[in-house]
Design an enzyme around this catalytic site. Structure first.
Site, PDB file in Angstrom:
ATOM      1  N   GLU A  99      -6.080 -10.620  -1.574  1.00 20.83           N
ATOM      2  CA  GLU A  99      -6.860 -10.440  -0.334  1.00 20.83           C
ATOM      3  C   GLU A  99      -8.347 -10.385  -0.647  1.00 20.83           C
ATOM      4  O   GLU A  99      -9.069  -9.508  -0.166  1.00 20.83           O
ATOM      5  CB  GLU A  99      -6.411  -9.157   0.382  1.00 20.83           C
ATOM      6  CG  GLU A  99      -4.919  -9.127   0.667  1.00 20.83           C
ATOM      7  CD  GLU A  99      -4.475  -7.940   1.503  1.00 20.83           C
ATOM      8  OE1 GLU A  99      -5.310  -7.299   2.150  1.00 20.83           O
ATOM      9  OE2 GLU A  99      -3.266  -7.652   1.506  1.00 20.83           O
TER      10      GLU A  99
ATOM     11  N   GLU B  55       0.803  -1.237   0.000  1.00 22.85           N
ATOM     12  CA  GLU B  55       0.000   0.000   0.000  1.00 22.85           C
ATOM     13  C   GLU B  55       0.834   1.285   0.000  1.00 22.85           C
ATOM     14  O   GLU B  55       0.543   2.225   0.744  1.00 22.85           O
ATOM     15  CB  GLU B  55      -0.970  -0.011   1.195  1.00 22.85           C
ATOM     16  CG  GLU B  55      -1.864  -1.239   1.198  1.00 22.85           C
ATOM     17  CD  GLU B  55      -2.830  -1.296   2.367  1.00 22.85           C
ATOM     18  OE1 GLU B  55      -2.755  -0.423   3.255  1.00 22.85           O
ATOM     19  OE2 GLU B  55      -3.651  -2.233   2.403  1.00 22.85           O
TER      20      GLU B  55
HETATM   21  C1  XIL Z   1      -5.669  -6.790   8.233  1.00 23.81           C
HETATM   22  C2  XIL Z   1      -5.876  -8.057   9.041  1.00 23.81           C
HETATM   23  O1  XIL Z   1      -6.913  -8.801   8.461  1.00 23.81           O
HETATM   24  C3  XIL Z   1      -6.166  -7.728  10.442  1.00 23.81           C
HETATM   25  O2  XIL Z   1      -6.266  -8.909  11.214  1.00 23.81           O
HETATM   26  C4  XIL Z   1      -5.075  -6.820  11.003  1.00 23.81           C
HETATM   27  O3  XIL Z   1      -5.409  -6.447  12.303  1.00 23.81           O
HETATM   28  C5  XIL Z   1      -4.943  -5.597  10.136  1.00 23.81           C
HETATM   29  O4  XIL Z   1      -4.684  -5.980   8.821  1.00 23.81           O
HETATM   30  N1  XIL Z   1      -4.761  -4.772   3.638  1.00 23.81           N
HETATM   31  C6  XIL Z   1      -3.754  -5.632   3.986  1.00 23.81           C
HETATM   32  C7  XIL Z   1      -3.952  -6.575   5.097  1.00 23.81           C
HETATM   33  O5  XIL Z   1      -2.739  -5.690   3.308  1.00 23.81           O
HETATM   34  O6  XIL Z   1      -2.760  -6.798   5.797  1.00 23.81           O
HETATM   35  C8  XIL Z   1      -5.013  -6.106   6.051  1.00 23.81           C
HETATM   36  O7  XIL Z   1      -5.259  -7.150   6.983  1.00 23.81           O
HETATM   37  C9  XIL Z   1      -6.258  -5.729   5.310  1.00 23.81           C
HETATM   38  C10 XIL Z   1      -5.986  -4.610   4.366  1.00 23.81           C
END
Ligand code: XIL
Length: 360
Positions: free
Chosen positions: A267, A160
């Site tokens: 994701e 990101e």
């Molecule tokens: C989130 C996780 O799902 C949570 O458990 C954690 O507390 C925060 O991060 N983008 C990403 C992920 O790259 O790492 C994130 O995951 C969601 C958004």
């Protein structure tokens, strides 16, 4: 001309050919991993707690053939104090992946969240001098990538980094403020130096956004120009029932593929409640919303199938609805974003994905 008649058996087999996939020999696939065989790998972001619980571990093993750690690999949990590393939970995930021969992606090495503040800032949130912040980043990446050398399938190196603000290229974050614009390049270089064999990815959300995609391309091209190892771009795929438009997602994958990179869906989930507003499905989700979700997942998998030559892995961000981060981020709401419900039963979306994969 003789009359053309069909025996009952023949009618039956024509009927089932229309329903069941030819490639599976007339059988409907019994799992995601079976349905995606020969197309792409199918992954889930998992937690160490899920691997320790037999019901969830069984579901993971039955359905998926690729893993990402949902949060155990995040810098805040890995480097618990300056120079103090804790690999207990992350090693648990690596051991499970190895025992079951599942490739595992390390998520991630550099992000503006879930990272110790002291890495890039002093106690008053002022940026550290460049050389100190760079040394912190280098120690972190070198230690972690060396620890897992030869054990991971790939690393999401930087997460990101591109800004959502129209007039800003890279996100204004502590790493950028302390190190400068080349922090992304440095992160990749440190990772490559620590393990020259491991594939390295850049990962981001909203990549399909028409204002953001050009900036992602700019970053990719600048990394390549600097001779940095970059194997693939991860598009996170945190999407909604009707946003973004499927055509934009399709076009984004095509555009990234033209850069000569693989594209990973890293994701995937579908927020059915929405980013803002009430917790409207607190006491249950209407069947028509579950059906809309199923249709949305079907159309996404149509796109992934179309581009299977450049998509090696599609990963869901979580295993079942109850555990998804979308229940608590950015606020508490009862969400239903994945293919399995809170009791680990397959949802209409699961069947829609299996059907889509089985038809082609
Ligand atoms: C989130 C996780 O799902 C949570 O458990 C954690 O507390 C925060 O991060 N983008 C990403 C992920 O790259 O790492 C994130 O995951 C969601 C958004």
């Amino acid at each position: 001309m003789g009359t053309f008649t069909l025996s009952p058996l023949c009618v039956l087999s024509l009927f089932s050919a229309a329903i069941f996939p030819a490639n599976l020999g007339g059988q409907r696939a019994e799992s995601l991993r079976e349905a995606t065989r020969g197309r792409f790998m199918i992954g889930a972001a998992v937690t160490a707690a899920q691997l320790d619980r037999p019901e969830t571990a069984d579901l993971i093993l039955k359905q998926f053939n690729h893993l990402t750690a949902e949060y155990e690999f995040m810098p805040l949990f890995m480097e618990t104090g300056p120079g103090r590393f804790d690999f207990k939970r992350s090693d648990r995930i690596v051991d499970f992946a190895h025992l079951h021969h599942l490739p595992l992606t390390g998520h991630m090495l550099c992000w503006h969240q879930i990272t110790p503040q002291w890495m890039f800032e002093d106690a008053e949130h002022h940026p550290l001098p460049r050389e100190r912040a760079l040394a912190n980043l280098k120690l972190y990446i070198n230690t972690v990538v060396t620890h897992f050398r030869g054990k991971l399938d790939s690393w999401n190196v930087v997460n990101e980094a591109v800004s959502d603000k129209p007039l800003e290229y890279l996100r204004d974050n502590p790493a950028l403020r302390s190190i400068g614009i080349d922090y992304v390049q440095k992160a990749f270089e440190f990772a490559h130096a620590a393990d020259p064999n491991v594939p390295l990815y850049y990962n981001d959300y909203n990549v399909e956004d028409q204002a953001k995609l050009p900036k992602v391309l700019r970053l990719i091209r600048s990394l390549k120009k600097e001779g940095v190892r970059l194997d693939a771009v991860g598009i996170q795929g945190h999407w909604y029932l009707d946003y973004p438009d499927s055509d934009l997602i399709d076009a984004c994958i095509v555009t990234l593929g033209k850069e000569g990179l693989k594209v990973l869906v890293t994701e995937l989930d579908i927020d059915v409640v929405g980013y803002e507003g009430a917790d409207r499905y607190k006491s249950g989700i209407p069947a028509d919303v579950l059906n809309q979700e199923a249709k949305r997942y079907a159309s996404l998998f149509e796109i992934f199938l179309k581009h299977q030559d450049i998509i090696p892995v599609v990963t869901f961000w979580g295993l079942e609805d109850g555990q998804s981060w979308l229940n608590y981020t950015p606020r508490i709401r009862t969400n239903y974003p994945l293919l399995f419900d809170r009791r680990l039963n397959p949802k209409p979306a699961y069947h829609a994905v299996i059907d889509t994969l089985s038809r082609k």
